[in-house]
Design a protein around this motif. Sequence first.
Motif, PDB file in Angstrom:
ATOM      1  N   UNK A 279       1.359  -1.627  -0.337  1.00 23.00           N
ATOM      2  CA  UNK A 279       0.015   0.093   0.458  1.00 23.00           C
ATOM      3  C   UNK A 279       0.851   1.300   0.055  1.00 23.00           C
ATOM      4  N   UNK A 280       1.807   0.996   0.329  1.00 25.20           N
ATOM      5  CA  UNK A 280       2.379   2.206   0.816  1.00 25.20           C
ATOM      6  C   UNK A 280       3.497   2.782  -0.439  1.00 25.20           C
ATOM      7  N   UNK A 281       4.100   1.128  -1.777  1.00 25.84           N
ATOM      8  CA  UNK A 281       3.860   1.149  -2.592  1.00 25.84           C
ATOM      9  C   UNK A 281       3.766   2.257  -3.494  1.00 25.84           C
ATOM     10  N   UNK A 282       1.707   1.874  -3.295  1.00 28.33           N
ATOM     11  CA  UNK A 282       0.979   2.502  -4.760  1.00 28.33           C
ATOM     12  C   UNK A 282       0.443   3.612  -3.680  1.00 28.33           C
ATOM     13  N   UNK A 283       1.183   4.424  -2.951  1.00 29.85           N
ATOM     14  CA  UNK A 283       0.875   5.842  -2.422  1.00 29.85           C
ATOM     15  C   UNK A 283      -0.643   5.637  -1.472  1.00 29.85           C
ATOM     16  N   UNK A 284      -0.600   4.656  -0.649  1.00 26.91           N
ATOM     17  CA  UNK A 284      -1.820   3.915   0.243  1.00 26.91           C
ATOM     18  C   UNK A 284      -1.255   4.100   1.493  1.00 26.91           C
ATOM     19  N   UNK A 285      -1.599   5.853   2.491  1.00 26.64           N
ATOM     20  CA  UNK A 285      -1.544   5.686   3.757  1.00 26.64           C
ATOM     21  C   UNK A 285      -1.967   5.672   5.091  1.00 26.64           C
ATOM     22  N   UNK A 286      -2.196   4.900   5.783  1.00 22.56           N
ATOM     23  CA  UNK A 286      -3.286   5.247   6.891  1.00 22.56           C
ATOM     24  C   UNK A 286      -3.015   6.501   7.714  1.00 22.56           C
ATOM     25  N   UNK A 287      -4.250   6.437   8.188  1.00 20.81           N
ATOM     26  CA  UNK A 287      -4.870   8.263   8.631  1.00 20.81           C
ATOM     27  C   UNK A 287      -4.128   8.210   9.257  1.00 20.81           C
ATOM     28  N   UNK A 288      -3.282   8.907  10.215  1.00 26.31           N
ATOM     29  CA  UNK A 288      -2.480   9.441  11.204  1.00 26.31           C
ATOM     30  C   UNK A 288      -2.668  10.264  12.003  1.00 26.31           C
ATOM     31  N   UNK A 289      -3.301  11.042  13.362  1.00 24.19           N
ATOM     32  CA  UNK A 289      -3.544  11.944  13.291  1.00 24.19           C
ATOM     33  C   UNK A 289      -3.298  11.825  15.102  1.00 24.19           C
ATOM     34  N   UNK A 290      -2.312  12.885  15.040  1.00 25.23           N
ATOM     35  CA  UNK A 290      -0.975  13.270  16.051  1.00 25.23           C
ATOM     36  C   UNK A 290      -2.371  13.954  17.464  1.00 25.23           C
ATOM     37  N   UNK A 291      -3.499  14.282  16.749  1.00 20.50           N
ATOM     38  CA  UNK A 291      -4.430  14.758  17.783  1.00 20.50           C
ATOM     39  C   UNK A 291      -4.945  14.079  18.895  1.00 20.50           C
ATOM     40  N   UNK A 292      -5.100  12.545  18.196  1.00 20.40           N
ATOM     41  CA  UNK A 292      -6.173  11.644  18.360  1.00 20.40           C
ATOM     42  C   UNK A 292      -6.288  10.761  19.550  1.00 20.40           C
ATOM     43  N   UNK A 293      -6.543  10.797  20.419  1.00 15.24           N
ATOM     44  CA  UNK A 293      -6.798  10.152  21.878  1.00 15.24           C
ATOM     45  C   UNK A 293      -7.229   8.682  21.275  1.00 15.24           C
ATOM     46  N   UNK A 294      -6.448   7.456  20.283  1.00 18.33           N
ATOM     47  CA  UNK A 294      -6.566   6.290  20.126  1.00 18.33           C
ATOM     48  C   UNK A 294      -4.797   6.870  19.305  1.00 18.33           C
ATOM     49  N   UNK A 295      -4.048   7.683  19.581  1.00 14.71           N
ATOM     50  CA  UNK A 295      -2.338   7.549  18.948  1.00 14.71           C
ATOM     51  C   UNK A 295      -1.521   6.763  19.364  1.00 14.71           C
TER      52      UNK A 295
END
Length: 600
Positions: A279-295
């Motif tokens: 997925x990284x090779x295809x340009x798909x990156x998982x959402x990662x919000x540094x402010x999220x409580x589930x960080x």
Amino acid sequence: MPAPPSPFKSRKKRKGDSPPTISSNELARQDKKASAQSPAFPLVAFFWPARKNTSQWSPPLHGDFEAQRHWMEITTQLPISEWYFYDLRYWGLDYPPLTAYHSWLLGKIGSLFSSTWFALYTSRGIEEQLLKVFMRATVITSEYVVYIPAAIIFNRKLAQQRGVSKWESSIALTAILMQPATILIDHAHFQYNTVMLGFVVASMSSLLSDRYMWACVFFVSALCFKQMALYYAPAMFAYLIGVCLLPKPHIGRFMGIAIVTILSFALMFAPLLLGALYDSYRGISPPLDIKDREVNPLFFEILPYIGSNSYFYSLLLQLTQSIHRIFPFARGLFEDKVANVWCAIHTLHKLNTYPIPLLQRVSLLATFVAILPACMTISTSPRKELMPWALASSAWGFFLCSFQVHEKSVLLPLLPMTMMLGGDGGLGVEMRAWVGWANMLAVWTLFPLLKRDELRVPYFVLSLLWAYLMGLPPTNLDLYFGKEARKSGTRLSTGALHLGFYGVMVGWHFAEAFIETPKGKPDLWVVLNVMVGAAGFGICYLWCTWQLLLRSDILQEWFEFRVEMSKEKNREEEKRPSTPIPNGSRAKRSLRSGKTPKKS
């Protein structure tokens, strides 16, 4: 693909899904006091939970049935790199990768029947009857593929090694497969616990055959399906260490076990990690919000040391996120009201006033102390017939003292205890009394959870049926007062203890059904359930640990050692020459005592 920002809205029911308000056959009657409908006769009550949504939990979460369906939704509709990131507030995936692969497979099969069952986001809270049939069928199929074959094989091997006849073994197998707590949780409340338990039983079967490598493969599979299998891990590790060191070190066996275990974990995580790389090779990156409580705190600890363009970035992100989701240390000490030590203490002294890190350390220390006897015993006496006892003691220790325990986790210590019915004397009076009592107590502690899903009638039918077939109270008292009890010499203390708990359980059901709780204490009956259950489970832990120590002969060897040391000390004292007493000293001693010294 991040979750839509809008709040969840319940999906409109289809006309075909809505239950009739009044049955044309008068199967439901109106309860004026509760302003709700109730079943007209017992058979209707048995099917009452199926009249509408599978789980009676209120929106937006809908309960465990929706959780399992939602995981099929995200695994079939999203790239693999987003599985552990997508909308974590709505049943985010929090089980190891093998559960995710299992959900993906079942979701793909279900999509062949209807594409709407697992449509992304729009399928939340779906109530189609065919979906319920399909989901129930997946539980049955998974159980028949993994759990039942493993139970049959283990029961046969144990019977062969312990000299149990096929007839007795078949009776024990029937009792094992009809265990009420497992049926109610997996087939009524809805879970796939029997897959994980099946892998554990397969590992136990491999140990009976001295196939240690296969035992490692099956046990790693259990760990990678549900992390709750860690309840067994200390005892399993101690046993494998024991067979590698005793009676003499076996380096080849140790290396084989270590290599197979590492390779098994690598194979289980490989699809997830390789998929993240693709997925990284295809340009798909998982959402990662540094402010999220589930960080992901683990990832941000190592983020300064790696670059975002590195291949290790996506690998470490997936690995740390899955570990963070699998082990929810940020949550509370226990889940809901569960019959373990911490929930019982919390009833008397509120533990939520203490910081979570402190509670984690105390829980870790208490768990370590609880599992230490089983681990030390099975490592110094690594015998196959002791393995179920060690697993039961370790699992009870975890259930009572560990962090983030669920009510459903009681299935883990029950498994090895119930499996011992197939051994030598397993259907005897004493063993049947203790194993039956533990099972009846466990399913009783699950009643508040099952009641929320309107599973009261299945609970009473299955638990009382199992008690009747096993000759247990409250359907039969011969186990404690009949001829069997007199012949086997059942201890009076055991009968008084068990019957006391049975009486409390029956009385609690009457009180819960007919007596309203005082104002301000709506959870009074649930709290009493927790307190009684925690006390009973503590007794189960002590009994399993005591039986393990007795059967390992460690106590006998210790007593023999003490006797031998005492005899050796006496022999040394007899051999020691006596020191002669001078005449003057003898005279002085006689004068002090007032006696005339004898003339020499």
